[in-house]
Design a protein around this motif. Structure first.
Motif, PDB file in Angstrom:
ATOM      1  N   SER A 138       0.823  -1.212   0.000  1.00  0.00           N
ATOM      2  CA  SER A 138       0.000   0.000   0.000  1.00  0.00           C
ATOM      3  C   SER A 138       0.859   1.265   0.000  1.00  0.00           C
ATOM      4  O   SER A 138       2.017   1.255   0.421  1.00  0.00           O
ATOM      5  CB  SER A 138      -0.900   0.007   1.225  1.00  0.00           C
ATOM      6  N   TRP A 140       0.550   3.659   1.919  1.00  0.00           N
ATOM      7  CA  TRP A 140       0.848   3.973   3.320  1.00  0.00           C
ATOM      8  C   TRP A 140       2.182   3.341   3.719  1.00  0.00           C
ATOM      9  O   TRP A 140       3.033   3.976   4.338  1.00  0.00           O
ATOM     10  CB  TRP A 140      -0.307   3.453   4.172  1.00  0.00           C
ATOM     11  N   ALA A 373      -4.364  -2.081  -0.124  1.00  0.00           N
ATOM     12  CA  ALA A 373      -5.211  -1.263   0.732  1.00  0.00           C
ATOM     13  C   ALA A 373      -4.717  -1.363   2.162  1.00  0.00           C
ATOM     14  O   ALA A 373      -4.429  -2.440   2.649  1.00  0.00           O
ATOM     15  CB  ALA A 373      -6.650  -1.741   0.653  1.00  0.00           C
ATOM     16  N   THR A 374      -4.598  -0.224   2.807  1.00  0.00           N
ATOM     17  CA  THR A 374      -4.139  -0.250   4.191  1.00  0.00           C
ATOM     18  C   THR A 374      -5.342  -0.175   5.100  1.00  0.00           C
ATOM     19  O   THR A 374      -6.144   0.743   4.984  1.00  0.00           O
ATOM     20  CB  THR A 374      -3.280   0.985   4.496  1.00  0.00           C
ATOM     21  N   VAL A 376      -7.522   0.790   8.271  1.00  0.00           N
ATOM     22  CA  VAL A 376      -7.436   1.932   9.184  1.00  0.00           C
ATOM     23  C   VAL A 376      -7.681   1.418  10.601  1.00  0.00           C
ATOM     24  O   VAL A 376      -8.272   0.354  10.783  1.00  0.00           O
ATOM     25  CB  VAL A 376      -8.478   3.019   8.819  1.00  0.00           C
ATOM     26  N   HIS A 684      -3.253   9.401   1.567  1.00  0.00           N
ATOM     27  CA  HIS A 684      -4.407   9.400   2.459  1.00  0.00           C
ATOM     28  C   HIS A 684      -5.153   8.085   2.256  1.00  0.00           C
ATOM     29  O   HIS A 684      -5.350   7.663   1.121  1.00  0.00           O
ATOM     30  CB  HIS A 684      -5.349  10.564   2.125  1.00  0.00           C
ATOM     31  N   ARG A 685      -5.564   7.491   3.360  1.00  0.00           N
ATOM     32  CA  ARG A 685      -6.347   6.258   3.239  1.00  0.00           C
ATOM     33  C   ARG A 685      -7.801   6.636   2.961  1.00  0.00           C
ATOM     34  O   ARG A 685      -8.332   7.553   3.582  1.00  0.00           O
ATOM     35  CB  ARG A 685      -6.211   5.447   4.525  1.00  0.00           C
ATOM     36  N   PRO A 698     -11.331  -0.097   2.887  1.00  0.00           N
ATOM     37  CA  PRO A 698     -10.352   0.811   2.283  1.00  0.00           C
ATOM     38  C   PRO A 698     -10.246   0.555   0.777  1.00  0.00           C
ATOM     39  O   PRO A 698     -10.356  -0.593   0.332  1.00  0.00           O
ATOM     40  CB  PRO A 698      -9.052   0.449   2.995  1.00  0.00           C
ATOM     41  N   ARG A 701      -5.545  -0.270  -4.634  1.00  0.00           N
ATOM     42  CA  ARG A 701      -4.916   0.481  -5.716  1.00  0.00           C
ATOM     43  C   ARG A 701      -5.505   0.048  -7.056  1.00  0.00           C
ATOM     44  O   ARG A 701      -5.847  -1.101  -7.248  1.00  0.00           O
ATOM     45  CB  ARG A 701      -3.414   0.261  -5.732  1.00  0.00           C
ATOM     46  N   CYS A 736      -9.399   9.658   4.858  1.00  0.00           N
ATOM     47  CA  CYS A 736      -8.885   9.738   6.233  1.00  0.00           C
ATOM     48  C   CYS A 736      -7.585  10.541   6.267  1.00  0.00           C
ATOM     49  O   CYS A 736      -7.086  10.957   5.228  1.00  0.00           O
ATOM     50  CB  CYS A 736      -8.634   8.332   6.777  1.00  0.00           C
ATOM     51  N   ASP A 737      -7.043  10.691   7.447  1.00  0.00           N
ATOM     52  CA  ASP A 737      -5.763  11.375   7.633  1.00  0.00           C
ATOM     53  C   ASP A 737      -5.833  12.812   7.126  1.00  0.00           C
ATOM     54  O   ASP A 737      -4.897  13.324   6.522  1.00  0.00           O
ATOM     55  CB  ASP A 737      -4.637  10.615   6.896  1.00  0.00           C
TER      56      ASP A 737
END
Ligand SMILES: *Cc1c(COP(=O)(O)O)cnc(C)c1O
Length: 752
Positions: A138, A140, A373-374, A376, A684-685, A698, A701, A736-737
């Motif tokens: 990811s 992230w 995908a990370t 959260v 950003h997630r 999430p 990609r 998010c973030d």
């Protein structure tokens, strides 16, 4: 004797063909050397050591089966073939799975052993491999890798191509370019190793190491290619394991092992190329004709010995006449207003790489299992579920209350855990980062101090309930609007310049400034920064010493240092921190004043402050202080974005879905980069909500872009995501973030 040599490109990033031909010619003056090329624009085809040129169509046009058949005829006729094009080698190794005694390239099994980035063949060779990570993980995790390695990383293609990336925006852009060019997502990031560039070049035949030399690059071109170098013997302790490896993997042909010698004399293996280096003739003129050894082994005909002309070589640029049958290409046609010359490698290799890669994929059906995908943290979801998002007018910022509270709680616990018998660690919330009252209140409730860079920020902290003696003042303009504040006694004031320190000393003496500690922000030598007081030269350091001596004895001394580890990287931060401790220790010795407060600033990316794999990062830093600064009683830590960034999300709505050929390319949303100004600096997630069970997932990609609502070219909120098939107009996406600078620096734009 007939010898075919391919790879004659001879520009600023040359292929070795011309150098090989010169070396072969030196050992075999009567051999017929045939240059093989795939473009008439490779200037090496005009080199006079080639008796003939075998010019093929460019790679993207050639019929590769027919070409393989032609090469087989050549080999069967007794001619030798030395390839110096990586991709041609790969393709030939596959086209001749049983090899051919006259085809002087490694077998496919050996090529697999030297594939990047792991280079499995290095087992048993005393070198290290620099840390790397596949870009299939990811965003992230990729960003974390870059921070860990100080943003000194290389993005590399599957076969070759490497670009140094220094920022998130650059990484995203180059990843797109490289993965488009190579038709694969399978790139990797590798940490840069700094040191001297050295390499081994060798010849081997059917698993026997014939000869090898060591080369140190002494001068480099702008793109890091060898311009001059020196040649020496490969030490026995390296030669022996090399012999063993060559025999283990059954190598045939030339090779170059590109290495870095770091400042501690450690050796790192960067690449194992399946061909000679372009500087190979540089070794020949020192008396070590490496390619001739290969011809000798394959043909049984000994070559003439090379005479040594010293052990150093350099390159020059030569002008040579053209072969009349291959005149220069016509001048390019102008396009509106301009004429463009292309200096690109003209033989279509990239397209060929794409073809090879597709073949490989369809052959092995290799499916990647990594998810881009990370996930959260659970608190994000708990917080989101307290909102009825459908009822909100988008785009809208959502305060994640439990997430924020947990962040502050954890930070306090971390400070507590890092405190020792002699040093108390205290957080001071950076108001500038996100002046949301809810966050300032959380800071107060969590036992923080407040860190302000202006009087209006001080007023805000006092309004929320901080006492003046819990306020840390910083920055170049901390007295801005000072007339709006009654006199108070602060906890500490850190001066950003010697002028400011002088004035502060005057005010301390006259009673116009009251603070328990006075301090200075130090600018670390060799780091570019507009902040703090420079100590880089003896003169500057002297002036600092004089000023510190003038500080009244009644006010205690502090030092502040702030370099954002999110920018310079975690390891660099640790290095600078240690360097600052030493400078401070000299300052104490030379002024006779004791440093009792050390402020280590902010600038942490959320997870870098947070536990993670390195739970003890802050603890370790604090524990290292007393050795050099035994009088420090309090350490201040000024987190801003580490706490504020995860505390908010931005909800937006899908306005339009543009699909083409069963694939969603572009999606227009009502959010924009005006609400996400940090979009360029970190990933950003993004979460989507399932319409039926309301669960959050999430985004993976993919190839979809989220286009912002602004009518601006660069308003692309995300450029590499995959929306679920069920996505519809009106669906909510939650980015998010999006707290911290995304909130404090957002601007009102495109709202009428
Ligand atoms: C901005 C700032 C911080 C906080 O930085 P973050 O990147 O938000 O962690 C801390 N200290 C000072 C002096 C600052 O100016």
């Amino acid at each position: 004797m007939k010898i075919y040599i391919s790879g004659l490109y001879s520009g600023t990033n040359p292929q070795p063909g011309v150098g090989i031909a010169r070396s072969v010619r030196a050992a075999y003056p009567d051999a017929t050397i045939i240059g093989v090329e795939y473009s008439n624009r490779c200037s090496g085809i005009h080199w006079n050591d080639f008796d003939e040129i075998w010019l093929q169509r460019p790679w993207e046009e050639i019929n590769i089966e027919v070409h393989a058949g032609e090469i087989k005829k050549v080999l069967d006729s007794g001619a030798l073939w030395i390839s110096s094009i990586d991709l041609e080698i790969m393709w030939l190794a596959k086209s001749f799975p049983d090899g051919h005694p006259n085809l002087l390239i490694p077998p496919i099994t050996a090529l697999e052993q030297v594939s990047k980035p792991a280079i499995p063949a290095h087992d048993g060779f005393p070198v290290k491999i620099s840390p790397f990570i596949s870009t299939q993980v990811s965003d992230w995790e990729l960003h974390a890798f870059c921070r860990e390695h100080n943003w000194m990383v290389w993005l590399k293609g599957p076969y070759y191509d490497a670009v140094r990336v220094r920022s998130w925006a650059q990484l995203v852009e180059m990843r797109h370019l490289l993965s488009t060019a190579w038709a694969t997502e399978d790139l990797f990031l590798q940490a840069h190793v700094s040191g001297y560039e050295e390499s081994i070049s060798l010849s081997a035949y059917q698993g026997e190491l014939l000869d090898c030399v060591w080369m140190r690059k002494r001068d480099l071109t702008e793109i890091g290619k060898t311009w001059s170098g020196d040649i020496s013997e490969v030490e026995p302790e390296l030669r022996e394991p090399l012999c063993e490896i060559i025999s283990r993997i059954g190598w045939t042909g030339g090779a170059e092992l590109e290495m870095i010698r770091d400042t501690g004399d450690g050796m790192w293996l960067l690449e194992w190329n399946p061909r000679y280096p372009a500087w190979i003739h540089g070794a020949t003129i020192t008396g070590r004709n490496i390619p001739a050894k290969l011809i000798e082994a394959a043909s049984g005909v000994p070559g003439q010995k090379a005479a040594s002309q010293g052990n150093e070589f350099t390159r020059v640029v030569l002008e040579i006449p053209l072969r009349p049958q291959y005149p220069l290409s016509p001048l390019p046609e102008p396009f509106p207003g301009e004429v463009g010359h292309s200096m690109k490698h003209p033989s279509g290799l990239l397209q060929f790489a794409g073809m090879l890669h597709k073949d490989e994929k369809s052959g092995s059906k290799k499916k990647t299992t990594t998810s881009a995908a990370t996930p959260v943290p659970d608190t994000f979801i708990e917080d989101l579920n307290t909102f009825d998002l459908a009822s909100l007018s988008t785009p809208t910022r959502i305060f994640l209350e439990n997430t924020a509270a947990k962040g502050f709680r954890d930070a306090s616990a971390r400070a507590e855990a890092a405190s020792t018998d002699t040093i108390r660690v205290t957080n001071a919330y950076s108001i500038k980062t996100d002046p949301d009252e809810r966050l300032i209140r959380l800071a107060l409730e969590s036992g923080f101090y407040a860190e302000a860079i202006s009087i209006p920020e001080v007023r805000k902290a006092l309004d929320v309930g901080f006492r003046p003696d819990q306020i840390v003042l910083n920055g170049p303009a901390k007295w801005w609007q000072k007339e709006t504040l009654a006199e108070h006694s602060f906890f500490t004031v850190f001066c950003d310049s010697l002028n400011e320190l002088d004035q502060a000393i005057d005010r301390l003496n006259s009673g116009g400034l009251q603070t328990e500690y006075i301090g200075l922000r130090i600018r670390t030598p060799n780091v570019v920064s507009r902040f703090g007081i420079s100590i880089a030269t003896p003169d500057e350091f002297n002036r600092v010493i004089d000023a510190v001596r003038r500080i009244p004895q009644t006010t205690k001394l502090g030092v502040h240092f702030h370099m954002a580890s999110s920018n310079i990287g975690i390891r660099s931060w640790e290095f600078l921190f240690q360097s600052i401790l030493r400078w401070c220790s000299s300052l104490e010795a030379l002024t006779g004043r004791l440093i009792e407060v050390l402020d280590i600033g902010g600038g942490w990316f959320p997870e870098d402050m947070d536990g993670g794999a390195d739970e003890g990062r802050l603890k370790k830093a604090v524990a290292s202080i007393p050795d050099l600064l035994p009088h420090v009683k309090q350490v201040l830590c000024e987190p801003g974005k580490a706490l504020a960034q995860p505390s908010m999300a931005l909800a937006m709505q899908i306005l339009e879905i543009r699909d083409e050929e069963e694939h969603v390319h572009d999606v227009v949303v009502d959010g924009s980069i005006a609400e996400l100004p940090m979009h360029f600096f970190y990933p950003h997630r993004i979460l989507t909500q399932n319409g039926s069970d309301l669960s959050w997932t999430p985004l993976e990609r993919g190839k979809t872009r989220l286009l912002g609502r602004l009518c601006m070219e660069h308003d692309i909120v995300a450029s590499n995501v995959e929306l679920p098939k069920s996505a519809r107009v009106g669906d909510i996406l939650v980015v998010c973030d999006a707290g911290a600078y995304d909130r404090s620096m957002s601007y009102v734009f495109g709202r009428g």
